[in-house]
Design a protein around this motif. Sequence first.
Motif, PDB file in Angstrom:
ATOM      1  N   PHE A 120       0.818  -1.214   0.000  1.00  0.00           N
ATOM      2  CA  PHE A 120       0.000   0.000   0.000  1.00  0.00           C
ATOM      3  C   PHE A 120       0.850   1.263   0.000  1.00  0.00           C
ATOM      4  O   PHE A 120       0.347   2.362   0.240  1.00  0.00           O
ATOM      5  CB  PHE A 120      -0.879   0.003   1.266  1.00  0.00           C
ATOM      6  CG  PHE A 120      -0.036  -0.229   2.488  1.00  0.00           C
ATOM      7  CD1 PHE A 120       0.563   0.829   3.130  1.00  0.00           C
ATOM      8  CD2 PHE A 120       0.203  -1.521   2.952  1.00  0.00           C
ATOM      9  CE1 PHE A 120       1.392   0.631   4.214  1.00  0.00           C
ATOM     10  CE2 PHE A 120       1.034  -1.736   4.042  1.00  0.00           C
ATOM     11  CZ  PHE A 120       1.626  -0.659   4.672  1.00  0.00           C
ATOM     12  N   GLU A 172      13.296   2.193   4.699  1.00  0.00           N
ATOM     13  CA  GLU A 172      13.189   1.461   5.960  1.00  0.00           C
ATOM     14  C   GLU A 172      14.417   1.811   6.803  1.00  0.00           C
ATOM     15  O   GLU A 172      15.528   1.356   6.518  1.00  0.00           O
ATOM     16  CB  GLU A 172      13.126  -0.055   5.678  1.00  0.00           C
ATOM     17  CG  GLU A 172      13.302  -0.939   6.892  1.00  0.00           C
ATOM     18  CD  GLU A 172      12.419  -0.572   8.079  1.00  0.00           C
ATOM     19  OE1 GLU A 172      11.195  -0.395   7.925  1.00  0.00           O
ATOM     20  OE2 GLU A 172      12.977  -0.446   9.201  1.00  0.00           O
ATOM     21  N   PRO A 173      14.210   2.645   7.830  1.00  0.00           N
ATOM     22  CA  PRO A 173      15.365   3.133   8.594  1.00  0.00           C
ATOM     23  C   PRO A 173      16.218   2.010   9.179  1.00  0.00           C
ATOM     24  O   PRO A 173      17.439   2.121   9.234  1.00  0.00           O
ATOM     25  CB  PRO A 173      14.742   3.995   9.696  1.00  0.00           C
ATOM     26  CG  PRO A 173      13.270   3.780   9.636  1.00  0.00           C
ATOM     27  CD  PRO A 173      12.937   3.242   8.298  1.00  0.00           C
ATOM     28  N   THR A 204       9.528   1.523  12.007  1.00  0.00           N
ATOM     29  CA  THR A 204      10.018   0.371  11.258  1.00  0.00           C
ATOM     30  C   THR A 204       8.879  -0.558  10.873  1.00  0.00           C
ATOM     31  O   THR A 204       7.879  -0.658  11.565  1.00  0.00           O
ATOM     32  CB  THR A 204      11.058  -0.436  12.064  1.00  0.00           C
ATOM     33  OG1 THR A 204      11.486  -1.558  11.277  1.00  0.00           O
ATOM     34  CG2 THR A 204      10.470  -0.948  13.381  1.00  0.00           C
ATOM     35  N   SER A 205       9.098  -1.243   9.760  1.00  0.00           N
ATOM     36  CA  SER A 205       8.144  -2.262   9.343  1.00  0.00           C
ATOM     37  C   SER A 205       8.353  -3.551  10.135  1.00  0.00           C
ATOM     38  O   SER A 205       7.595  -4.487   9.995  1.00  0.00           O
ATOM     39  CB  SER A 205       8.334  -2.536   7.856  1.00  0.00           C
ATOM     40  OG  SER A 205       9.685  -2.907   7.648  1.00  0.00           O
ATOM     41  N   HIS A 227      -0.259  -2.668  10.932  1.00  0.00           N
ATOM     42  CA  HIS A 227      -1.190  -2.714   9.800  1.00  0.00           C
ATOM     43  C   HIS A 227      -2.060  -3.962   9.708  1.00  0.00           C
ATOM     44  O   HIS A 227      -2.992  -4.005   8.898  1.00  0.00           O
ATOM     45  CB  HIS A 227      -0.470  -2.523   8.461  1.00  0.00           C
ATOM     46  CG  HIS A 227       0.369  -1.289   8.407  1.00  0.00           C
ATOM     47  ND1 HIS A 227      -0.034  -0.086   8.922  1.00  0.00           N
ATOM     48  CD2 HIS A 227       1.604  -1.073   7.891  1.00  0.00           C
ATOM     49  CE1 HIS A 227       0.914   0.825   8.740  1.00  0.00           C
ATOM     50  NE2 HIS A 227       1.905   0.250   8.128  1.00  0.00           N
ATOM     51  N   ASN A 302      -3.668   6.819   2.348  1.00  0.00           N
ATOM     52  CA  ASN A 302      -3.521   7.853   1.314  1.00  0.00           C
ATOM     53  C   ASN A 302      -3.282   7.186  -0.026  1.00  0.00           C
ATOM     54  O   ASN A 302      -2.241   6.580  -0.234  1.00  0.00           O
ATOM     55  CB  ASN A 302      -2.354   8.781   1.661  1.00  0.00           C
ATOM     56  CG  ASN A 302      -2.628   9.561   2.923  1.00  0.00           C
ATOM     57  OD1 ASN A 302      -3.653  10.221   3.041  1.00  0.00           O
ATOM     58  ND2 ASN A 302      -1.749   9.449   3.889  1.00  0.00           N
ATOM     59  N   PHE A 304      -2.693   6.487  -4.101  1.00  0.00           N
ATOM     60  CA  PHE A 304      -1.850   7.021  -5.179  1.00  0.00           C
ATOM     61  C   PHE A 304      -2.200   6.224  -6.425  1.00  0.00           C
ATOM     62  O   PHE A 304      -2.801   5.144  -6.333  1.00  0.00           O
ATOM     63  CB  PHE A 304      -0.366   6.916  -4.803  1.00  0.00           C
ATOM     64  CG  PHE A 304       0.056   5.559  -4.317  1.00  0.00           C
ATOM     65  CD1 PHE A 304       0.520   4.590  -5.187  1.00  0.00           C
ATOM     66  CD2 PHE A 304      -0.051   5.239  -2.960  1.00  0.00           C
ATOM     67  CE1 PHE A 304       0.899   3.334  -4.727  1.00  0.00           C
ATOM     68  CE2 PHE A 304       0.322   3.979  -2.501  1.00  0.00           C
ATOM     69  CZ  PHE A 304       0.795   3.025  -3.390  1.00  0.00           C
TER      70      PHE A 304
HETATM   71  N1  SAH Z   1       9.594   1.948   6.456  1.00  0.00           N
HETATM   72  C1  SAH Z   1       9.214   2.520   7.710  1.00  0.00           C
HETATM   73  C2  SAH Z   1       9.020   4.025   7.682  1.00  0.00           C
HETATM   74  C3  SAH Z   1       8.369   4.672   6.489  1.00  0.00           C
HETATM   75  S1  SAH Z   1       6.658   4.627   6.264  1.00  0.00           S
HETATM   76  C4  SAH Z   1       7.945   1.862   8.177  1.00  0.00           C
HETATM   77  O1  SAH Z   1       7.414   1.000   7.491  1.00  0.00           O
HETATM   78  O2  SAH Z   1       7.513   2.154   9.271  1.00  0.00           O
HETATM   79  C5  SAH Z   1       5.861   5.634   7.428  1.00  0.00           C
HETATM   80  C6  SAH Z   1       4.445   5.152   7.715  1.00  0.00           C
HETATM   81  O3  SAH Z   1       3.546   5.443   6.635  1.00  0.00           O
HETATM   82  C7  SAH Z   1       4.405   3.655   7.907  1.00  0.00           C
HETATM   83  O4  SAH Z   1       3.596   3.308   8.979  1.00  0.00           O
HETATM   84  C8  SAH Z   1       3.797   3.204   6.604  1.00  0.00           C
HETATM   85  O5  SAH Z   1       3.250   1.932   6.711  1.00  0.00           O
HETATM   86  C9  SAH Z   1       2.780   4.286   6.354  1.00  0.00           C
HETATM   87  N2  SAH Z   1       2.274   4.282   4.997  1.00  0.00           N
HETATM   88  C10 SAH Z   1       2.860   3.791   3.888  1.00  0.00           C
HETATM   89  N3  SAH Z   1       2.067   3.961   2.809  1.00  0.00           N
HETATM   90  C11 SAH Z   1       0.951   4.578   3.225  1.00  0.00           C
HETATM   91  C12 SAH Z   1      -0.216   5.065   2.574  1.00  0.00           C
HETATM   92  N4  SAH Z   1      -0.376   4.933   1.264  1.00  0.00           N
HETATM   93  N5  SAH Z   1      -1.146   5.665   3.327  1.00  0.00           N
HETATM   94  C13 SAH Z   1      -0.977   5.844   4.650  1.00  0.00           C
HETATM   95  N6  SAH Z   1       0.113   5.424   5.329  1.00  0.00           N
HETATM   96  C14 SAH Z   1       1.082   4.795   4.624  1.00  0.00           C
END
Ligand code: SAH
Length: 371
Positions: A120, A172-173, A204-205, A227, A302, A304
């Motif tokens: 997503f 991905e930090p 982080t994921s 998620h 969100n 895209f």
């Molecule tokens: N890779 C790291 C940090 C970047 S993403 C992580 O996964 O946590 C930052 C946040 O935005 C994460 O929780 C991610 O899952 C979320 N995110 C990614 N795509 C999104 C979307 N299309 N809509 C809303 N949140 C989203």
Amino acid sequence: MTAPRLNLLGLDQDALRRWLVERGDKPFRASQMMKWLYHAGVSDFSDMTDLSKSMRARLGATVEVRGPQVIFEGVSDDGTVKWLLQLDGGNAIETVYIPDNGRGTLCVSTQVGCALDCSFCATARQGFNRNLSTAEIVGQIWVANQRLEALAEGTGAAAARITNVVIMGMGEPLANLANLIPSLNIMIDDMAYGLSKRRVTVSTSGIVPAIDKLRESVDVALAVSLHAPNDALRDELVPINKKYPLAVLMDACRRWVDRDRKTHVMFEYVMLAGVNDQPEHARQLVKLLGDLPSKVNLIPFNPFPGVGYTRSSNAAIDRFWDVLNHAGVRTTKRRTRGDDIDAACGQLAGQVDDKSRRDNKFSAPRFGEQR
Ligand code: SAH
């Protein structure tokens, strides 16, 4: 070609001390220099008046202080600011500033693209290009401060301040831990940005060994992109789950909070209509969290172009929130910010070695335009 100069934004206090000693300078110069760099925002060594003239000259001839270059700046109706920043070598990344009720949060990127392929997320679509250096991570704060000052100029208002940093931009930090950790040190060091450990959040994921390593290395806040409340669904949404499934991830979260009784883990949960937003998912989530000190942050999805998901309705989000709240799980709903300039969560794309797109951005920056 000449070798690139050492960028001092890449050295935390320990590394700067070591570097100074190696060159025959006194280690205490580190704190003097850091005050100039981070408190005064000075990049020209000749302005660092408490260093000797010869030291200033030597520094000026050999090293640099340089943030990435701004190639696009978008200001949202809600005050959110997004920057597209050019890195050496042709790539660009995005950084977002989100003002909110006296707080100012900077959302920082750590990689060009991302290798993790969450279904997503827009960044995943680009694939992975490279890790950012420490100087490129810190440079985002450096540049944001400069631009916030420039934006305030002539308005009579004080420049907006960065009070919080979230490592939630592109990438991905925890897949870039070696460069991330010194940058976090600089964020929380009183000689540098001096942010309290609760105001610096790494998201982080769920790369479990790296969560442990982070815990042992630096004291900051942890957010986990959850998620999904069960492995079958999480395997689909966040494929790294196949390597580090929920039981393993939740154990790492328990080790995280065991370090400090006052801390908690923030769980991010993106609300995808009909996919993970049903009351049954909320009940599973309550069970999964158990008595782990946690907060849940519900994020409206969100969209895209080309993505197969839609945002949960407000009613579905409210219902989900109710279940968690009744069970005593602290839950917040994230307000979507900056989506008119594609600055919202998951919309950061930057660009990977694609010059034609950059030229586009230069000539016709239309806010709200879908990429
Ligand atoms: N890779 C790291 C940090 C970047 S993403 C992580 O996964 O946590 C930052 C946040 O935005 C994460 O929780 C991610 O899952 C979320 N995110 C990614 N795509 C999104 C979307 N299309 N809509 C809303 N949140 C989203």
